[in-house]
Design a protein around this motif. Structure first.
Motif, mmCIF file in Angstrom:
data_model
loop_
_atom_site.group_PDB
_atom_site.id
_atom_site.type_symbol
_atom_site.label_atom_id
_atom_site.label_comp_id
_atom_site.label_asym_id
_atom_site.label_seq_id
_atom_site.Cartn_x
_atom_site.Cartn_y
_atom_site.Cartn_z
ATOM 1 N N LEU A 23 -18.222 -93.948 -18.762
ATOM 2 C CA LEU A 23 -17.802 -92.866 -18.032
ATOM 3 C C LEU A 23 -18.984 -92.811 -17.047
ATOM 4 C CD1 LEU A 23 -16.459 -90.804 -21.247
ATOM 5 C CD2 LEU A 23 -15.291 -92.106 -19.973
ATOM 6 N N ASP A 24 -18.616 -91.695 -16.025
ATOM 7 C CA ASP A 24 -18.877 -90.981 -14.995
ATOM 8 C C ASP A 24 -19.645 -90.365 -15.594
ATOM 9 O OD1 ASP A 24 -17.869 -92.864 -13.100
ATOM 10 O OD2 ASP A 24 -16.132 -91.705 -12.866
ATOM 11 N N ARG A 25 -20.844 -90.299 -14.777
ATOM 12 C CA ARG A 25 -21.446 -88.838 -14.767
ATOM 13 C C ARG A 25 -21.594 -87.773 -14.576
ATOM 14 N NH1 ARG A 25 -25.897 -91.695 -11.684
ATOM 15 N NH2 ARG A 25 -27.227 -93.358 -12.870
ATOM 16 N N GLY A 26 -20.983 -87.383 -13.895
ATOM 17 C CA GLY A 26 -19.814 -86.107 -13.575
ATOM 18 C C GLY A 26 -19.473 -85.491 -14.102
ATOM 19 N N PRO A 27 -18.638 -86.499 -14.616
ATOM 20 C CA PRO A 27 -17.220 -84.638 -15.718
ATOM 21 C C PRO A 27 -18.111 -85.374 -17.032
ATOM 22 C CG PRO A 27 -16.047 -87.369 -14.383
ATOM 23 C CD PRO A 27 -17.799 -87.385 -14.076
ATOM 24 N N VAL A 28 -19.119 -86.170 -17.361
ATOM 25 C CA VAL A 28 -19.533 -86.210 -18.993
ATOM 26 C C VAL A 28 -20.704 -84.715 -18.724
ATOM 27 C CG1 VAL A 28 -21.224 -87.009 -20.498
ATOM 28 C CG2 VAL A 28 -19.745 -88.182 -18.851
ATOM 29 N N LEU A 29 -21.599 -84.440 -17.828
ATOM 30 C CA LEU A 29 -22.375 -83.134 -17.271
ATOM 31 C C LEU A 29 -21.820 -81.910 -17.581
ATOM 32 C CD1 LEU A 29 -24.533 -85.113 -15.127
ATOM 33 C CD2 LEU A 29 -25.110 -84.349 -17.771
ATOM 34 N N TRP A 30 -20.496 -81.926 -16.605
ATOM 35 C CA TRP A 30 -19.420 -80.679 -16.730
ATOM 36 C C TRP A 30 -18.360 -80.934 -18.398
ATOM 37 C CZ3 TRP A 30 -20.182 -77.733 -13.041
ATOM 38 C CH2 TRP A 30 -20.589 -78.550 -11.824
ATOM 39 N N ALA A 31 -18.898 -81.221 -18.898
ATOM 40 C CA ALA A 31 -18.359 -81.564 -20.517
ATOM 41 C C ALA A 31 -18.977 -81.064 -21.001
ATOM 42 C CB ALA A 31 -17.600 -82.320 -21.045
ATOM 43 N N VAL A 32 -20.460 -81.239 -21.049
ATOM 44 C CA VAL A 32 -21.530 -80.034 -21.864
ATOM 45 C C VAL A 32 -21.817 -78.889 -21.290
ATOM 46 C CG1 VAL A 32 -24.310 -80.906 -21.950
ATOM 47 C CG2 VAL A 32 -23.068 -83.137 -21.849
ATOM 48 N N THR A 33 -21.850 -79.236 -20.037
ATOM 49 C CA THR A 33 -21.800 -77.544 -19.577
ATOM 50 C C THR A 33 -20.865 -77.114 -20.037
ATOM 51 O OG1 THR A 33 -22.548 -78.461 -16.787
ATOM 52 C CG2 THR A 33 -21.805 -75.992 -17.583
ATOM 53 N N GLY A 34 -19.979 -77.591 -20.061
ATOM 54 C CA GLY A 34 -18.795 -76.263 -20.972
ATOM 55 C C GLY A 34 -18.682 -75.961 -22.498
ATOM 56 N N SER A 35 -19.741 -77.276 -22.915
ATOM 57 C CA SER A 35 -19.595 -76.724 -24.089
ATOM 58 C C SER A 35 -21.337 -76.132 -24.688
ATOM 59 C CB SER A 35 -20.165 -78.225 -24.908
ATOM 60 O OG SER A 35 -21.583 -78.911 -24.483
ATOM 61 N N ALA A 36 -21.684 -76.291 -23.065
ATOM 62 C CA ALA A 36 -23.029 -75.324 -23.417
ATOM 63 C C ALA A 36 -22.531 -73.274 -23.453
ATOM 64 C CB ALA A 36 -24.028 -75.283 -22.221
ATOM 65 N N ILE A 37 -21.653 -73.437 -23.207
ATOM 66 C CA ILE A 37 -20.643 -71.737 -22.809
ATOM 67 C C ILE A 37 -20.372 -72.339 -24.056
ATOM 68 C CG2 ILE A 37 -18.668 -70.389 -22.226
ATOM 69 C CD1 ILE A 37 -19.166 -72.364 -19.633
ATOM 70 N N THR A 38 -19.699 -72.906 -24.983
ATOM 71 C CA THR A 38 -19.170 -72.338 -26.153
ATOM 72 C C THR A 38 -20.332 -72.038 -27.202
ATOM 73 O OG1 THR A 38 -19.192 -74.461 -27.251
ATOM 74 C CG2 THR A 38 -16.593 -73.497 -26.157
ATOM 75 N N TRP A 39 -21.404 -72.953 -27.466
ATOM 76 C CA TRP A 39 -22.598 -73.068 -27.790
ATOM 77 C C TRP A 39 -23.312 -71.519 -27.737
ATOM 78 C CZ3 TRP A 39 -27.851 -75.567 -26.939
ATOM 79 C CH2 TRP A 39 -28.777 -74.996 -27.855
ATOM 80 N N LEU A 40 -23.601 -71.034 -26.289
ATOM 81 C CA LEU A 40 -24.126 -69.181 -26.334
ATOM 82 C C LEU A 40 -22.804 -68.334 -26.596
ATOM 83 C CD1 LEU A 40 -24.173 -68.370 -22.369
ATOM 84 C CD2 LEU A 40 -23.421 -66.770 -24.042
ATOM 85 N N ILE A 41 -22.186 -68.777 -27.089
ATOM 86 C CA ILE A 41 -20.427 -67.599 -27.805
ATOM 87 C C ILE A 41 -20.923 -67.509 -29.072
ATOM 88 C CG2 ILE A 41 -18.621 -66.767 -27.781
ATOM 89 C CD1 ILE A 41 -18.080 -68.112 -24.849
ATOM 90 N N SER A 42 -21.270 -68.896 -29.811
ATOM 91 C CA SER A 42 -21.247 -68.692 -30.694
ATOM 92 C C SER A 42 -22.051 -68.533 -31.597
ATOM 93 C CB SER A 42 -21.206 -70.225 -31.186
ATOM 94 O OG SER A 42 -21.823 -71.074 -31.054
ATOM 95 N N THR A 43 -23.829 -68.878 -30.476
ATOM 96 C CA THR A 43 -24.688 -68.205 -31.615
ATOM 97 C C THR A 43 -25.260 -66.304 -31.105
ATOM 98 O OG1 THR A 43 -25.893 -70.083 -30.234
ATOM 99 C CG2 THR A 43 -27.188 -68.262 -30.699
ATOM 100 N N THR A 53 -22.175 -92.825 -20.549
ATOM 101 C CA THR A 53 -22.713 -92.716 -19.307
ATOM 102 C C THR A 53 -23.350 -94.397 -19.182
ATOM 103 O OG1 THR A 53 -24.321 -91.905 -18.486
ATOM 104 C CG2 THR A 53 -21.902 -90.890 -18.720
ATOM 105 N N ASN A 54 -23.565 -95.085 -19.685
ATOM 106 C CA ASN A 54 -23.905 -96.368 -19.767
ATOM 107 C C ASN A 54 -22.880 -97.418 -19.874
ATOM 108 O OD1 ASN A 54 -25.855 -98.598 -20.434
ATOM 109 N ND2 ASN A 54 -26.154 -98.310 -22.255
ATOM 110 N N PRO A 55 -23.371 -97.906 -18.319
ATOM 111 C CA PRO A 55 -22.393 -99.012 -17.997
ATOM 112 C C PRO A 55 -22.549 -100.388 -18.835
ATOM 113 C CG PRO A 55 -24.411 -99.268 -16.431
ATOM 114 C CD PRO A 55 -24.745 -97.780 -17.488
ATOM 115 N N ASP A 56 -23.651 -99.986 -19.650
ATOM 116 C CA ASP A 56 -23.452 -101.341 -20.377
ATOM 117 C C ASP A 56 -22.338 -101.275 -21.569
ATOM 118 O OD1 ASP A 56 -24.167 -103.209 -18.648
ATOM 119 O OD2 ASP A 56 -26.770 -102.351 -19.404
ATOM 120 N N GLY A 57 -22.289 -99.638 -21.958
ATOM 121 C CA GLY A 57 -21.849 -99.496 -23.288
ATOM 122 C C GLY A 57 -20.415 -99.539 -24.300
#
Length: 459
Positions: free
Chosen positions: A285-305, A277-281
């Protein structure tokens, strides 16, 4: 009063299914609250703290300083682990769990009302660092107590599954933290998020702590500790005994966790959020969609754990870990090629692949650690190994990754760094014998003291 009269079976587990469920629920809820608090700080460090608390240092240094405060707290985890281990082995697991929960919640809530550099100058980052240190002390003491409450209550054939309960509290905490931040980007988009939106997840912690406190107060003390207390066999200086007899074991166990933790902190430590999301990077990318992607990966992490804990009851802790390290290594090499496409769907896929391996090297950890150390010093052994592993692994992983990209101009260097720590965790696992199902009660201290390290009669 005997253990059986107290409602314990001869194997040291709570006799009724309802009591076991209460323990599982309490460890999940308490760990979720603790790690929600820990993760919202790491995410804020990646998203806003550089601008709000370290901006005069310049963009690049501000990012490094912000991530540095994330790592700084890990240096104080051993202090929390030493204190929690000492008091947990002497006075019980439940007391420590309640104290660490309150300490973490208070520190997190205060971050939510902390003035920024613009308001009070250099006092702002100083206060931020002090509160982060309190979070580190609390996190250092939390994990050991939670896993022992779960594992020491568990039926012997299901320790891995029960021990995964506090483990899945971590991805649930990530799920809540990233979800709350994503929600606030909708409620308070753009400059509003920078002005006040980031504070709401910190203030929400106060309500979560009240829930966690209520739940944890209703749980009975660990049956293993109750048996130790009845026999008046509590170790006077458990930490001294731990390092006198088991120093090598602590180091090897720490490297097992380090291999998981360094890779996990690419998301939980806020690095991917900042990088993408770093504008100089390179991506911006926009913060919102990235955070939702991380949220989704937390679900896969939960299941695999949860799956990793369950599988370890079937094939053993060591075999489950070996599978996990292989899958984790695949995820490491796939991560940045997918993230660097700039496509949110592929970014999520990269994180999801990574969390599959992370789950199999995290789900069995509670049972693995609990079965490594003798009952009388188990809290100290588990807590200190975990805290040292966190320093060796995740403490400065986001900072190291940021510095590597700044120095080399490519994320390939980060991939090789993550592959290296994964291999270290794999090697450490190979050095340990599988002790799945070993008796955990104080009557079996002699068996528990035999070294689980290959080639040694005593650790």
């Amino acid at each position: 009063m005997s253990a059986v009269a107290n409602g314990l079976t001869p194997t040291g587990t709570i006799a009724t299914t309802d009591d076991r469920r209460r323990v599982v629920f309490a460890t999940i809820v308490g760990t979720t609250v603790e790690w929600y608090d820990f993760f919202i700080y790491a995410m804020a460090a990646g998203l806003v703290f550089g601008d709000l608390f370290f901006k005069p240092a310049g963009p690049s240094l501000a990012t490094l300083l912000s991530f540095g405060t994330v790592g700084l707290s890990f240096l104080f985890r051993p202090l929390g682990a030493f204190l929690a281990g000492h008091f947990g082995d002497k006075y019980g697991r439940r007391l420590v769990l309640v104290v660490t929960l309150i300490l973490m919640g208070a520190a997190t809530t205060l971050v939510g009302v902390l003035p920024t550099y613009q308001a009070i100058g250099v006092a702002a980052p100083v206060l931020l660092i002090l509160l982060r240190i309190l979070q580190g002390v609390s996190a250092g003491g939390e994990w050991g107590g939670a896993v022992l409450m779960a594992v020491e209550h568990a039926p012997r054939p299901r320790r891995g599954f029960f021990g995964a309960a506090p483990q899945i509290g971590v991805p649930i905490g990530l799920l809540l933290a990233s979800g709350m931040n994503a929600l606030m980007t909708i409620i308070a988009p753009g400059e509003a998020f920078l002005a006040w939106g980031w504070r709401v997840p910190f203030l929400f912690s106060f309500l979560l702590v009240l829930v966690g406190y209520y739940v944890r107060r209703r749980v009975e003390e660990s049956p293993v500790f109750m048996e130790i207390a009845e026999r008046r066999e509590k170790t006077r200086m458990p930490i001294v005994q731990l390092f006198r007899k088991h120093t090598l074991l602590v180091i090897i166990a720490a490297f097992v966790f380090a291999g998981n933790n360094a890779v996990g902190y690419m998301t939980t430590g806020g690095y991917i959020q900042n990088y993408s999301t770093n504008p100089d990077g390179p991506l911006g990318l926009d913060r919102g969609p990235v955070l939702w992607a991380v949220t989704g990966s937390a679900i896969t992490w939960l299941i695999s754990t949860a799956l990793g804990g369950w599988v370890s009851d079937k094939i053993g802790r060591r075999s489950t870990y070996i599978i996990g390290w292989v899958v984790q290594l695949v995820g490491v090499f796939a991560l940045f090629p997918l993230v660097n496409t700039g496509n949110i769907g592929l970014l999520f896929l990269g994180l999801a692949l990574l969390t599959l391996g992370l789950g199999f090297t995290y789900g069995p950890q509670a049972a693995l650690y609990s079965e490594l150390f003798p009952a009388s010093i188990r809290f100290s052994g588990v807590s200190i190994s975990y805290a040292l592993g966190a320093i060796l692994g995740g403490a400065f992983a986001p900072t190291i990754a940021t510095a590597l990209v700044q120095a080399t101009g490519t994320t390939v260097s980060v991939t090789w760094y993550l592959a290296g720590v994964t291999l270290l965790g794999f090697i450490a696992t190979l050095l340990l014998k599988d002790r799945s199902g070993i008796p955990l009660g104080p009557d079996f201290e002699a068996e528990q003291t035999k070294s689980p390290v290959y080639g040694l009669s005593r650790a």
